[in-house]
Design a protein around this motif. Sequence first.
Motif, mmCIF file in Angstrom:
data_model
loop_
_atom_site.group_PDB
_atom_site.id
_atom_site.type_symbol
_atom_site.label_atom_id
_atom_site.label_comp_id
_atom_site.label_asym_id
_atom_site.label_seq_id
_atom_site.Cartn_x
_atom_site.Cartn_y
_atom_site.Cartn_z
ATOM 1 N N CYS A 285 21.936 3.065 -22.381
ATOM 2 C CA CYS A 285 21.940 4.528 -22.358
ATOM 3 C C CYS A 285 21.455 5.072 -21.013
ATOM 4 C CB CYS A 285 21.101 5.109 -23.494
ATOM 5 S SG CYS A 285 21.825 4.779 -25.103
ATOM 6 N N CYS B 116 24.573 4.583 -18.741
ATOM 7 C CA CYS B 116 25.614 5.490 -19.212
ATOM 8 C C CYS B 116 25.251 6.936 -18.889
ATOM 9 C CB CYS B 116 25.750 5.292 -20.721
ATOM 10 S SG CYS B 116 27.036 6.234 -21.486
ATOM 11 N N CYS C 209 27.858 5.022 -31.486
ATOM 12 C CA CYS C 209 28.092 4.185 -30.307
ATOM 13 C C CYS C 209 27.413 2.823 -30.497
ATOM 14 C CB CYS C 209 27.547 4.889 -29.074
ATOM 15 S SG CYS C 209 27.578 3.856 -27.611
ATOM 16 N N TYR D 11 26.229 0.852 -28.406
ATOM 17 C CA TYR D 11 25.147 0.563 -27.456
ATOM 18 C C TYR D 11 23.870 1.343 -27.746
ATOM 19 C CZ TYR D 11 28.561 -1.701 -24.438
ATOM 20 O OH TYR D 11 29.508 -2.533 -23.922
#
Length: 300
Positions: free
Chosen positions: A133, A136, A226, A228
């Motif tokens: 995160c 990202c 998600c 992740y």
Amino acid sequence: HPCTRCERPAVVFQPYSGMYLCKEHLIDDVTRKVKRDLRKYNLQPGTVAVALSGGKDSSALLYLLHKIFAPSRKVRIIAITIDEGISGYREKTIENASNLASDLEIPHTIVSFKDAFGRTLDDLMKESDRPPCSVCGALRKNLLNRTAKQLGASHLAIGHNLDDEAQTILINHLRGDIRRLVRLSHVNGRVQPDLVPRIKPLRHVPESEVVAYAGAVGLSVCPKACPYMDEAYRLGVRIFLREFEDLHPGTRHGIVRGFDRMIGALGDAYPPASLVPCRVCGEPCTGGLCQACKMLGRNG
Ligand code: SF4
């Protein structure tokens, strides 16, 4: 239970206000809160870009801004979707985003990590052990700002709801991170060179009401999460806040209100950091190398 305002069956209960609301009055209530927030940003005629992931919050936000601004045409709404390259997950939300933008006839731009940075998030995760995160988030922020600027947007609207905002404020308090806490207010509509000011019109709408609103206006929402998702700390705060809100309705509102008052009282004691162009990509940053380039291992 009947709606407090009209007797039709209620679809939500607001423990913090004591009100039951039917579908129509929920739509009115959410729209009123969003309009009230928008007034604070004092938007001038121009273009507002909505960061549209295709999830419930950003879809509801795009729909609301379209409803609010389409009649006057004072503000033009466009949508930007970032394709991080998360296989098995992003395809569906991008499809939702495209369908919604095309239903509302809103110009829609999709930009990918792969095109902008040469690698998808999936690729990056194979070669890095940084938390997904963080990587990202840094890359998305960079690409959203860059794209919003290229498209001539005066503001970038983000679908953060009341729960997100209260969690973020509380996380920074718990970590004692005053600079980051104050920075949260700087991104709320403040103008800084090269940085498209962010606005959060859903900031006073609880997450559960965003979900109910999305259902009430018939938005298609993907329930998948998600793969992740790694923010254990945030998840802990989220669970704590939810339990506390159940026991003491109005807690989230109190956190956000207290934060706004504190920022107002601070005045210019913590001015926004001065920004310089990143030496690799040119995006504004504080230290000469932006977070996105750091995550990509670029040094210039
Ligand atoms: Fe990116 Fe994390 Fe959100 Fe997944 S959960 S899209 S990795 S920020």
